[in-house]
Design a protein around this motif. Structure first.
Motif, mmCIF file in Angstrom:
data_model
loop_
_atom_site.group_PDB
_atom_site.id
_atom_site.type_symbol
_atom_site.label_atom_id
_atom_site.label_comp_id
_atom_site.label_asym_id
_atom_site.label_seq_id
_atom_site.Cartn_x
_atom_site.Cartn_y
_atom_site.Cartn_z
ATOM 1 N N MET B 86 0.819 -1.255 0.137
ATOM 2 C CA MET B 86 0.171 0.078 0.141
ATOM 3 C C MET B 86 0.754 1.159 0.087
ATOM 4 N N PHE B 88 0.064 5.539 0.341
ATOM 5 C CA PHE B 88 -0.815 6.636 0.701
ATOM 6 C C PHE B 88 -0.560 8.049 0.184
ATOM 7 N N LEU B 92 4.208 8.551 5.196
ATOM 8 C CA LEU B 92 4.039 8.085 6.327
ATOM 9 C C LEU B 92 5.254 6.919 6.476
ATOM 10 N N LEU B 94 8.471 6.151 9.211
ATOM 11 C CA LEU B 94 8.513 6.252 10.636
ATOM 12 C C LEU B 94 9.958 7.271 10.669
ATOM 13 N N LYS B 95 9.713 8.425 11.484
ATOM 14 C CA LYS B 95 10.796 9.369 11.454
ATOM 15 C C LYS B 95 12.055 8.814 12.033
ATOM 16 N N TRP B 96 11.940 7.940 13.091
ATOM 17 C CA TRP B 96 13.057 7.380 13.758
ATOM 18 C C TRP B 96 13.815 6.213 13.095
ATOM 19 N N ARG B 97 13.409 5.855 11.777
ATOM 20 C CA ARG B 97 14.111 5.044 11.128
ATOM 21 C C ARG B 97 14.896 5.414 9.914
ATOM 22 N N TYR B 139 13.430 12.957 7.202
ATOM 23 C CA TYR B 139 13.513 14.427 7.317
ATOM 24 C C TYR B 139 14.616 14.801 6.317
ATOM 25 N N ARG B 153 9.057 0.551 -0.404
ATOM 26 C CA ARG B 153 8.332 -0.020 1.096
ATOM 27 C C ARG B 153 7.060 -1.120 0.740
#
Lengths: 253, 257
Positions: B86, B88, B92, B94-97, B139, B153
């Motif tokens: 999927m 979107f 989305l 994950l900011k910490w990865r 980021y 992903r």
């Protein structure tokens, strides 16, 4: 970037030294009586004179602050986890916690002393009660903040509740947990000292009340500085841990 | 590829209603579609036409009231527990990865052998044009690049069906066109079946082998037809008369003419 950091660090040191200098010259040039305000030098000298038992008092206050604080982190985060696992618990207890948060915890001090008598334990409890709320509230909020689309993505490949929790919810909540922990660090110090003011036989807050009687302002100043240092150490520990665990961009500023 | 009488996805007479505050609310209806393996089907329509609902039904996230939804055929067996990818509107990530670890998320969830998955993730980052960005954090990437990572992903567990819900809707117009071309390339090279939700008529025609047009109030599928434009497509295709005719046909179905 590195030189920018050095510059900011240098400026921070400088402004603290300037404050010390301003203090010194204010007292000396203004001929301020020493029972109103001692010089920085006299304040420092109080550390090595008199019978203040600094080490013992620092130890007691430190135990209250750190004990109350880490108890608050442990209990606060755990409770928030239960709330995120059970909608019923969340709906039952969150409104209660929000109301209790409005109670000025300092006002509970006399009651806690009635219930638990004087000493390290009731003071730790006061520090705990004041540090607990920001931690449980921010952690619960952080655990709730999950993008619904991200949940769909995980569910579309039949990811489990536990996987969502470990891989997405908990790491996503870390920045919130730390922002609550930073607020709580400041509050825990205040809580412990209030406890010592209310009734205590040891600790830096207790010492301040003792030396106040003899207008030993230098020792009072020293006590305030030491309390502040304890707070700085706690805050620094939290900040260091945050730096270790939370990616820069994910931190709540 | 052996010719099969059954399509990869068969949807017949699909209808779903939500019940909110005691009232029935029609989410999607009259959907009848056949999608062959390897197709890229655009679902186009305004907000509230049910295109996202349809996508979530295909993902197995929503139940439905009436009709048939069947995915997989003897030539292309489909495992609903692991064959969905999927993407979107928001990446989305994950900011910490790091990017590579973001791409690996579905592989972790499915418990795939991580060494092979890591290699595959690298290859996919290469495919989406993000080679060299493996160890960056989200980021540090632009919106378009984050969306590329999200596409990588969605492919890491090698799903048979890719569901995309307005994946380029949050990007600026130029980046969006660029990503459209990129998506066609990724689609060709990966050979996936893609269902692509959009409210962009041009985007729907440009990407689709087939377009399904959905209308709102009531939410239903108005029509569907093949887009007979040659592949591989470039932006030149948009200047062809047939491209304009398809677009006009969609606008007409949407009551915008």
């Amino acid at each position: 970037m590195d030189s920018g950091w050095a510059r900011r660090f240098g400026l921070a040191i400088l402004v603290h030294l300037l404050l010390l200098a301003a203090w010194h010259f204010f007292v000396v040039l203004g001929e301020v009586p020493k029972f109103v305000m001692p010089t920085p030098k006299a304040t420092l000298e109080s550390l090595f004179s008199g019978n203040y038992r600094w080490m013992e008092n620092i130890w007691v206050t430190g135990v209250e602050i750190f004990g109350g604080y880490f108890l608050a982190v442990g209990v606060g985060v755990t409770l928030a986890l239960f709330f995120s696992w059970s909608r019923l618990l969340d709906q039952l207890f969150m409104p209660l916690l929000v109301s209790l948060n409005m109670v000025p915890k300092v006002a509970l001090g006399p009651l806690i002393i009635v219930w638990f008598s004087y000493g390290i334990f009731p003071n730790t409890l006061i520090a705990f009660s004041i540090a607990f709320f920001p931690i449980v509230l921010t952690t619960a909020r952080g655990l709730r903040e999950v993008e619904p689309d991200l949940l769909d993505l995980v569910r579309s490949i039949r990811g489990s509740r536990w996987q969502i929790f470990v891989k997405i919810q908990l790491p996503g909540a870390l920045p919130y947990i730390f922002s609550g922990m930073k607020v709580a660090a400041v509050l825990a110090v205040a809580g412990a000292i209030v406890g010592e003011f209310l009734g205590s036989e040891k600790g830096l807050g207790y010492l301040m009340l003792q030396v106040q009687v003899t207008l030993d302002t230098a020792a009072m100043f020293m006590a305030v500085i030491l309390i502040t240092l304890l707070g700085v150490i706690l805050y620094g520990l939290v900040l260091g841990l945050e730096r270790l665990l939370v990616v820069r961009d994910a931190r709540v500023q | 590829m052996p010719a099969s009488s059954e399509p990869f996805i068969r949807i017949e007479g699909l209808r779903k209603t939500y019940r909110t505050r005691g009232e029935d609310f029609l989410a999607v209806s009259d959907v009848t579609l056949s999608i062959e393996a390897g197709e890229l089907v655009s679902l186009v329509g305004p907000s509230g036409c049910g295109k996202t609902t349809l996508l979530k039904i295909l993902a197995g996230l929503h139940p439905y009231d009436q009709g048939t939804v069947q995915i997989g055929n003897p030539a292309h067996p489909f495992d609903p527990a692991r064959d969905i990818g999927m993407v979107f509107q928001q990446a989305l990530l994950l900011k910490w990865r790091r990017i590579i670890d973001n791409v690996l998320l579905p592989a972790e969830i499915l418990g795939l052998p991580m060494k092979a998955a890591r290699e595959r993730a690298r290859a996919l980052l290469d495919l989406v044009g993000l080679a060299g960005f493996e160890d960056k954090y989200p980021y540090e990437l632009s919106g378009g690049m984050q969306q590329r990572a999200a596409i990588a992903r969605s492919l890491v567990h090698d799903p048979k069906l890719l569901l995309m819900d307005e994946p380029f809707g949050a990007l600026d117009a130029l980046t969006r066109e660029k990503m459209n071309i990129e998506l066609l390339r990724i689609w060709r090279e990966s050979g996936k079946t893609i269902v692509f939700v959009t409210h962009g008529v041009q985007e729907a025609v440009f990407l689709g082998t087939q377009v399904a047009v959905l209308t709102a109030g009531p939410a239903r599928m108005a029509d569907h037809f093949e887009i007979d434009l040659p592949h591989p497509r470039t932006l030149d295709v948009k200047t062809e008369p047939r491209f304009g005719e398809y677009a006009r046909r969609i606008y007409r179905l949407l009551g915008m003419e």
